[in-house]
Write a protein that holds these residues in place. Structure first.
Motif, mmCIF file in Angstrom:
data_model
loop_
_atom_site.group_PDB
_atom_site.id
_atom_site.type_symbol
_atom_site.label_atom_id
_atom_site.label_comp_id
_atom_site.label_asym_id
_atom_site.label_seq_id
_atom_site.Cartn_x
_atom_site.Cartn_y
_atom_site.Cartn_z
ATOM 1 N N VAL A 24 -14.348 -22.573 60.307
ATOM 2 C CA VAL A 24 -15.080 -23.753 59.840
ATOM 3 C C VAL A 24 -16.442 -23.846 60.510
ATOM 4 C CG1 VAL A 24 -15.075 -26.262 59.742
ATOM 5 C CG2 VAL A 24 -12.967 -25.009 59.340
ATOM 6 N N HIS A 55 -7.114 -29.851 66.161
ATOM 7 C CA HIS A 55 -6.904 -31.258 65.827
ATOM 8 C C HIS A 55 -5.479 -31.666 66.151
ATOM 9 C CE1 HIS A 55 -5.804 -34.460 62.890
ATOM 10 N NE2 HIS A 55 -6.913 -34.993 63.372
ATOM 11 N N CYS A 62 -5.616 -27.486 61.298
ATOM 12 C CA CYS A 62 -6.480 -27.076 62.402
ATOM 13 C C CYS A 62 -5.727 -27.348 63.693
ATOM 14 C CB CYS A 62 -7.790 -27.845 62.381
ATOM 15 S SG CYS A 62 -8.794 -27.479 63.806
ATOM 16 N N LEU A 104 -8.444 -29.909 56.328
ATOM 17 C CA LEU A 104 -7.468 -29.386 57.288
ATOM 18 C C LEU A 104 -6.778 -30.501 58.074
ATOM 19 C CD1 LEU A 104 -9.497 -26.431 58.827
ATOM 20 C CD2 LEU A 104 -7.630 -26.279 57.203
ATOM 21 N N THR A 105 -7.402 -31.660 58.104
ATOM 22 C CA THR A 105 -6.901 -32.686 59.013
ATOM 23 C C THR A 105 -6.412 -33.933 58.304
ATOM 24 O OG1 THR A 105 -9.140 -33.540 59.266
ATOM 25 C CG2 THR A 105 -8.394 -31.953 60.892
ATOM 26 N N ARG A 132 -19.697 -33.058 63.162
ATOM 27 C CA ARG A 132 -18.696 -32.012 63.299
ATOM 28 C C ARG A 132 -19.355 -30.652 63.439
ATOM 29 N NH1 ARG A 132 -16.103 -35.214 59.494
ATOM 30 N NH2 ARG A 132 -13.931 -35.735 59.909
ATOM 31 N N TYR A 169 -14.796 -32.938 68.643
ATOM 32 C CA TYR A 169 -15.273 -34.001 67.760
ATOM 33 C C TYR A 169 -14.294 -35.172 67.736
ATOM 34 C CZ TYR A 169 -16.559 -36.449 63.496
ATOM 35 O OH TYR A 169 -16.898 -37.419 62.604
ATOM 36 N N PHE A 170 -13.037 -34.848 67.471
ATOM 37 C CA PHE A 170 -12.072 -35.936 67.384
ATOM 38 C C PHE A 170 -11.759 -36.526 68.753
ATOM 39 C CE2 PHE A 170 -11.275 -34.184 63.182
ATOM 40 C CZ PHE A 170 -11.289 -35.343 62.455
ATOM 41 N N CYS A 218 -9.872 -30.486 69.816
ATOM 42 C CA CYS A 218 -11.111 -30.617 69.053
ATOM 43 C C CYS A 218 -12.066 -31.592 69.732
ATOM 44 C CB CYS A 218 -10.800 -31.112 67.653
ATOM 45 S SG CYS A 218 -12.286 -31.548 66.756
ATOM 46 N N CYS A 273 -17.611 -28.547 66.233
ATOM 47 C CA CYS A 273 -16.405 -27.913 65.721
ATOM 48 C C CYS A 273 -16.072 -26.644 66.525
ATOM 49 C CB CYS A 273 -16.603 -27.542 64.262
ATOM 50 S SG CYS A 273 -15.136 -26.830 63.538
ATOM 51 N N LEU A 274 -14.784 -26.398 66.666
ATOM 52 C CA LEU A 274 -14.349 -25.198 67.378
ATOM 53 C C LEU A 274 -13.568 -24.246 66.483
ATOM 54 C CD1 LEU A 274 -13.139 -26.554 70.823
ATOM 55 C CD2 LEU A 274 -15.164 -25.220 70.351
ATOM 56 N N HIS A 275 -13.147 -24.765 65.352
ATOM 57 C CA HIS A 275 -12.339 -23.957 64.443
ATOM 58 C C HIS A 275 -13.107 -22.684 64.079
ATOM 59 C CE1 HIS A 275 -10.228 -22.729 60.821
ATOM 60 N NE2 HIS A 275 -9.231 -23.509 61.193
ATOM 61 N N CYS A 333 -13.220 -29.536 57.248
ATOM 62 C CA CYS A 333 -12.434 -30.124 58.317
ATOM 63 C C CYS A 333 -11.490 -31.174 57.767
ATOM 64 C CB CYS A 333 -13.360 -30.749 59.359
ATOM 65 S SG CYS A 333 -12.469 -31.684 60.596
HETATM 66 S S1 SF4 Z 1 -10.549 -30.713 63.672
HETATM 67 FE FE1 SF4 Z 1 -12.251 -30.192 64.964
HETATM 68 S S2 SF4 Z 1 -12.059 -28.059 65.350
HETATM 69 FE FE2 SF4 Z 1 -10.726 -28.500 63.636
HETATM 70 S S3 SF4 Z 1 -11.969 -28.106 61.842
HETATM 71 FE FE3 SF4 Z 1 -12.227 -30.255 62.308
HETATM 72 S S4 SF4 Z 1 -14.010 -30.352 63.627
HETATM 73 FE FE4 SF4 Z 1 -13.359 -28.214 63.571
#
Ligand code: SF4
Ligand SMILES: [Zn+2]
Ligand SMILES: [Zn+2]
Lengths: 379, 799
Positions: B120, B157, B154, B136-137, B111, B191-192, B189, B115-117, B133
């Motif tokens: 985070v 996500h 997020c 948040l998810t 991540r 990663y996901f 996102c 990650c783009l958040h 993360c």
């Molecule tokens: S879902 Fe993706 S963009 Fe959002 S916090 Fe997690 S890794 Fe970062």
């Protein structure tokens, strides 16, 4: 065991300061570890109040006395004091209680019909233990009573389970010991082998030196070459001993030691043979490997033979017939004539080896060199 | 370039191919056809990755099974490189074929990298990014949000849920960079996206851990089918990766944190009892029923990872005595206290898991079975409590994982308690190592599950060692030599200084002034003759430091300074990267530089010194491991006991694979050239453990040199290299055009035909002979004695 005594630590969920073994300063006499580095702390399971061993000596040497903690009115004896295993004395107390409980509730999973029953039992025991450890006033008294009751009623069973448990334990210990001994023996053997190999090498070197010194017949190089060849053969043998077996029977599971260990721990094959009744087939299994003969086959053709009295002949048995029919049907499967021929021609045994040979033929000029080694692995 | 291997059309994205690449591809195909595992050693700088990809992609596209490729590499930059190669390859294929194939290739890393958040992604530590993360998810966060509660989510996500689940990203090959950009554009996102699309990919490129670490593999790599093709690239260290993924260290500090975590849990349970009893009750019911919600447990955002559990156990109900939340927390606390009490010991101990469990049971009445469920149970509890600030529970989870591991594996593991950091330390700092000794355990599921596993690297000698250590059978094991039109690298072994005194870093002599001085002279001399960059490897940081300070005293560094800038690798990653940058600048601008680094450090593993960045690599001393380490000792013992690999064999194997890695650093392609110097008396005997391509290039006269002779040889070599060299000289020898390849194939075919013919002839001859014998037998049947007759019968029987 007074509830009051362990007061601050009892209720689950509250964050009171836990009753812990002090690090440096005795809470009773205030002596400091820096002045006496060998200081140890003791507790008495009556109230779990920690104090240094010197305090214990001075206060309780002359006989039972009251706990020096102001809030505590327990009478303690020297005999009851011991060192705590856990720094957190709540846990220490809990474990002590568990010990009592475990001595009474000593059923194992085998004693239950279903796993679920067993799990319910485990939970009941755990609930009881919790009441004993964390319960207040009557709850705890109830639990104590329950424990005593159960012990009364199931005395015989408990004894039986205990015995069973200790037997199993003893067996386990014995096994363990045997395994350890075998491992040690193996290790010693290996060490010895290695030492021997080293010695051998030393001797060979010595020989070379001596031969060279004497300037023996012919030139020195020749002697050296001769002795070297000898040495190589020795080494090859050693290597074969070491690496051969693990390569040979590296079946799908790949690890050779499994087979090995069995051999070492169990009786040797010879011994086993002697103990067995005589077997004219010398251990060849006549069990079919590709199929199993069922007890019953749906076949109208066979039905009368089974049921009708007049079809029954002395010595005739439908099962025999079926077995034979199956045998004939499967006879010859798994015999690959082509394969056997091929292996004959190339004089290498396994299919893998054949592949290896084939590969070497096709992969052209740049894959020389290691070929020898690669083949070795498969042979 | 387009050619056939047997019936398989291969599109190779370059107009020319190296002979070894062709051979490599042939062997790969053979492995895939046979459906087995293989070990392949391909010299560095000969385009291993591209050959691998083009063959496997061709294989995928040609045969109807469309076997998926899982390509594992070590570092993020390697993953990115491979993705780029793949992208180029697919583009080439599209051009050649005239249409774009239905194809998707993705890479996955942590991540932290994807990650783009906005807030985070700014976290420094990967673990915190993961934790934040998750908070948040997590599934319940979304539920809450749906209920209208005000919770942080997020957006990247949640946007994913708006898309078609099997088409989150269009077809094509996505480099990590490209993926990030796409994610930024579409506010989704990366990663996901990658995680969820993994099932719908033809090629996945990610790091070893996603497959080997059972804690992660369970969730990330669960869904792959059996016929996937798994490739481990740069796999010479794979056994260590396996071992690390199952090993764990516990310190006093982590126990303290774990206690705090357990207390927090306790408090939360108390709170929840007041407010939301129902939730706890639900969980409890589920556990009683043994209904582990498979879906839920496997959820991608599940808070914690579970170490491997056998499947039958996973289906079993949680033991009764840890079903209730408060029971379980008390259980954890007891376990932690037990560990603390063990830590108090001031003696070094090592024990097997079995012994540990016995002792544990004796003193705390914790049985093995609930212990096995520990990690699983904790995950469930945390989910029920809807905890979000997960960082607080990280260490508690570690302890729970440890509990599960120790109760799951009996063989191949050892617990080692080391109260002091070193033998001389006064203040105790106890560490409980739970070490895996058997590399085969972690990788076994991979070999069991996938039919073709390919293990490959530039230096993976001796090949036999790997199947042995990892417990598998290889259908193909092959090492390729480098075909060269000119001898472009010069491996040498320096055994003596100019004064004929032997040099070695063996323990007895390593600090002797004469040895140190000789090494110093070697360095100075080579610094003098080598153009541009030069890399020096030492066996350890400790030794490097001591020898540098001694050189300083002897004035050797001043000498070197005249010719080159001196830079040093340190354990600190940032310092090292700064040093590397300077090094590169110095190499480019003509000042020249030497980089002093460690054979087991970062530099030796991941950094290439191609062309002028490295013209000489000097390996000072055999890079043996630190043998006093208790963990290493235990592992050696285990290897001897279980796989019959002798201590010295393993140590020497391990040292030589690192030495080979170091040597391989300077030669990164066929137009590259470099000098490789092994400076230790002991290398002479270990020569045959080098990769074949290095060993074969080493001339007999170069294996026992003194410093001055080595310098002479190096000078001569460099002069040769300075002669003009046209690409055309290579053609047909070390580089094949399509015609050369065809010629080779034709030749191969011919040889095969000849072979077959010969065989036929032999068969015929045999037949004829047999006929004759028969005739003979008929003729003078009466004269024949019994022995002959039996022989004949045998022959007949065989026919
Ligand atoms: S879902 Fe993706 S963009 Fe959002 S916090 Fe997690 S890794 Fe970062
Ligand atoms: Zn005292
Ligand atoms: Zn008291």
């Amino acid at each position: 065991m007074s509830r009051r005594a362990t007061g601050p630590t009892t209720t689950l969920g509250t964050m009171a300061a836990p009753n812990v073994v002090p690090e440096d300063i005795c809470p009773v006499c205030k002596r400091n570890r820096y002045l006496n580095s060998s200081m140890t702390f003791k507790i008495n399971p009556e109230c779990y109040h920690p104090m240094c061993s010197q305090c214990v000596e001075t206060i309780f040497k002359t006989g039972p006395n009251q706990c020096p903690y102001a809030s505590c009115n327990k009478t303690l004896r020297l005999k009851g004091f011991r060192e705590a295993m856990f720094a957190d004395l709540t846990i220490q107390r809990e474990v002590d209680i568990r010990k009592r409980v475990a001595a009474v509730f000593n059923n194992t999973q085998d004693d239950f019909e279903t796993l679920r029953d067993y799990n319910n039992y485990l939970q009941d025991v755990e609930d009881l233990t919790f009441s004993l450890v964390y319960g207040e006033g009557t709850e705890r008294a109830d639990a104590e009573a329950k424990l005593a009751d159960y012990e009364q009623q199931h005395r015989a069973e408990i004894e039986r389970n205990k015995k069973k448990g200790s037997d199993a334990e003893a067996l386990r210990l014995r096994r363990q010991k045997e395994a350890d001994a075998a491992a040690a023996a193996r290790r010693a053997e290996l060490l010895r082998e290695e030492a021997e190999a080293r010695e051998e090498e030393g001797k060979l070197n010595q020989e070379v030196m001596e031969a060279l010194q004497r300037g023996e017949s012919g030139n020195a190089a020749e002697i050296q070459a001769r002795i070297l060849a000898k040495k190589k053969a020795k080494l090859a043998k050693l290597n074969a001993e070491h690496f051969g077996p693990s390569m040979d029977n590296a079946g799908p599971r790949g690890i050779s030691i499994r087979g090995l260990r069995q051999k070492r721990t169990g009786p040797t094959e010879d011994e086993e043979d002697r103990n067995k009744p005589y077997d004219p087939y010398a251990g060849v299994s006549l069990q079919p490997t590709r199929y199993t003969v069922q007890d019953h086959y749906e076949n109208p053709f066979l039905e009368p033979a089974k049921e009708r009295e007049d079809h029954k002949v002395g010595g005739y048995n439908v099962q025999e017939y079926v077995a034979r029919a199956m045998f004939e049907a499967f006879a010859g499967l798994g015999v690959m004539v082509g394969e056997e021929k091929a292996s004959e021609q190339r004089s290498v045994g396994t299919t893998a080896a054949r592949d290896a040979v084939a590969r070497n033929k096709t992969s052209g000029p740049m894959t020389t060199g290691r070929r020898q080694e690669v083949d070795d692995v498969f042979v | 370039m387009r050619f056939f291997i047997d019936d398989l059309p291969v599109l190779f994205p370059y107009p020319r191919v190296y002979p070894e690449q062709y051979a490599y591809m042939c062997d790969l195909k053979k492995t895939l056809d046979a459906g087995g595992h293989c070990v392949l050693e391909m010299p560095s700088g000969t385009g291993k990755t591209v050959s691998l990809l083009s063959l496997i992609v061709a294989y995928q596209q040609h045969y109807p099974e469309h076997r998926k490729l899982i390509y594992c590499s070590r570092t993020m930059s390697e993953i990115e490189k491979a993705l780029q190669e793949l992208k180029a390859l697919m583009k080439f294929r599209a051009n050649e074929l005239g249409h774009v194939e239905d194809f998707r290739g993705l890479g996955l890393t942590s991540r932290k990298n994807l990650c783009l958040h906005p807030s985070v992604k700014r976290e420094k530590s990967g673990a915190i990014v993961d934790a934040r993360c998750r908070s948040l998810t997590a599934g319940f966060v979304k539920e809450k949000k749906d209920k209208g509660e005000n919770v942080d989510v997020c957006i990247y996500h949640d946007n994913l849920d708006l898309l078609e689940p099997h088409n989150l990203i269009p077809n094509g090959v996505w480099t990590l960079d490209g993926l990030l950009r796409y994610g930024e554009q579409h506010k989704q996102c990366p990663y996901f996206t990658a995680r969820r699309m993994m099932q719908y990919c033809n090629v996945i490129i990610y790091s070893y851990h996603y497959l080997l670490d059972p804690k992660i593999a369970e969730r990330v790599s669960k869904e792959f089918s059996k016929d996937c093709i798994v490739v481990f690239d740069e796999a010479h260290n794979i056994d260590n990766v396996c071992i690390e993924s199952l090993s764990q260290d516990i310190t006093e500090d982590s126990l303290r944190k774990a206690t705090r975590g357990a207390q927090n849990l306790e408090r939360k349970i108390g709170e929840m009892k007041e407010t939301d009893r129902e939730q706890l009750e639900n969980e409890y019911q589920k556990l009683v029923e043994g209904l582990r919600d498979q879906e839920e447990a496997r959820q991608e955002d599940a808070f914690m990872a579970n170490p491997v559990l056998p499947d039958d156990l996973l289906k079993e109900a949680v033991p009764g005595n840890i079903r209730r939340a408060e029971h379980f927390v008390a259980f954890l606390k007891r376990f932690i206290e037990y560990l603390k009490s063990r830590m108090k010991s001031r003696k070094v101990t090592s024990e097997t898991p079995t012994y540990f469990l016995d002792h544990l049971k004796e003193h705390t009445f914790i049985e093995k079975k609930p212990l096995r469920f520990c990690a699983e149970r904790l995950t469930s509890l945390v989910r029920t409590l809807e905890l979000t600030n997960i960082e607080d529970y990280q260490t508690l989870q570690e302890v729970a994982t440890f509990a599960t591991l120790v109760a799951t594996y009996e063989k191949g593991f050892l617990l080692i308690l080391e109260p002091f950091e070193s033998d001389t330390a006064e203040v105790p700092n106890p560490i409980l190592h739970f070490t895996c000794l058997d590399a085969a355990i972690a990788i076994k599921p991979v070999f069991d599950r996938f039919s073709s596993v390919i293990i490959t690297s530039g230096t993976i000698s001796p090949l036999e060692m790997y199947p042995k250590m990892l417990g598998f059978n290889a259908v193909v094991m092959q090492s390729y030599t480098m075909t060269l039109a000119r001898k472009s690298f010069l491996p040498m072994i320096v055994t003596r200084g100019s004064d004929q005194a032997p040099v070695s870093t063996s323990f007895q002599v390593r600090n002797e002034p004469s040895v140190v001085r000789n090494y110093g002279n070697l360095l100075t001399e080579f610094a003098r003759v080598t153009p541009d960059g030069m890399v020096v490897f030492f066996p350890s940081y400790l030794y490097m430091e001591s020898i540098i300070s001694m050189w300083q005293g002897m004035g050797i560094l001043d000498q070197v300074w005249k010719y080159k800038l001196i830079l040093v690798e340190t354990p600190d990653a940032q310092e090292t990267s700064l040093a590397l940058e300077t090094y590169r600048t110095a190499c480019c601008n003509g000042r020249g530089a030497v980089l002093l680094c460690v054979a087991r450090g970062k530099v030796s593993e991941g950094i290439d010194f191609d062309h002028h960045y490295g013209r000489t690599v000097l390996c000072i001393g055999v890079p043996f491991q630190y043998t006093e380490s208790r963990i290493l000792k235990a592992r050696l013992e285990f290897l001897r006991e279980t796989y019959r690999i002798r201590e010295n064999d393993f140590l020497s194997f391990d040292a030589m694979r690192h030495a080979a890695q170091c040597l391989g650093r300077v030669l990164r392609g066929k137009d590259d050239y470099g000098i490789m110097v092994l400076a230790d008396r002991r290398f002479q005997k270990k020569r045959d453990q080098l990769p074949k391509w290095i060993e074969q290039a080493m001339l007999e006269v170069d294996v026992n040199l003194s410093t001055d002779m080595a310098v002479l040889a190096a000078k001569r070599f460099l002069r040769d290299m300075a002669q003009p060299f046209r690409p055309k000289d290579q053609e047909g020898i070390s580089v094949w055009s399509i015609e050369d390849l065809r010629k080779h194939q034709a030749q191969m075919d011919e040889e095969r035909i000849l072979e077959l013919q010969k065989q036929n002839e032999e068969n015929m001859a045999e037949e004829v002979r047999r006929q004759q014998a028969k005739a003979l037998a008929l003729d003078d049947d009466y004269d024949m004695d019994e022995d002959d007759e039996r022989e004949l019968m045998e022959i007949d029987g065989m026919a």
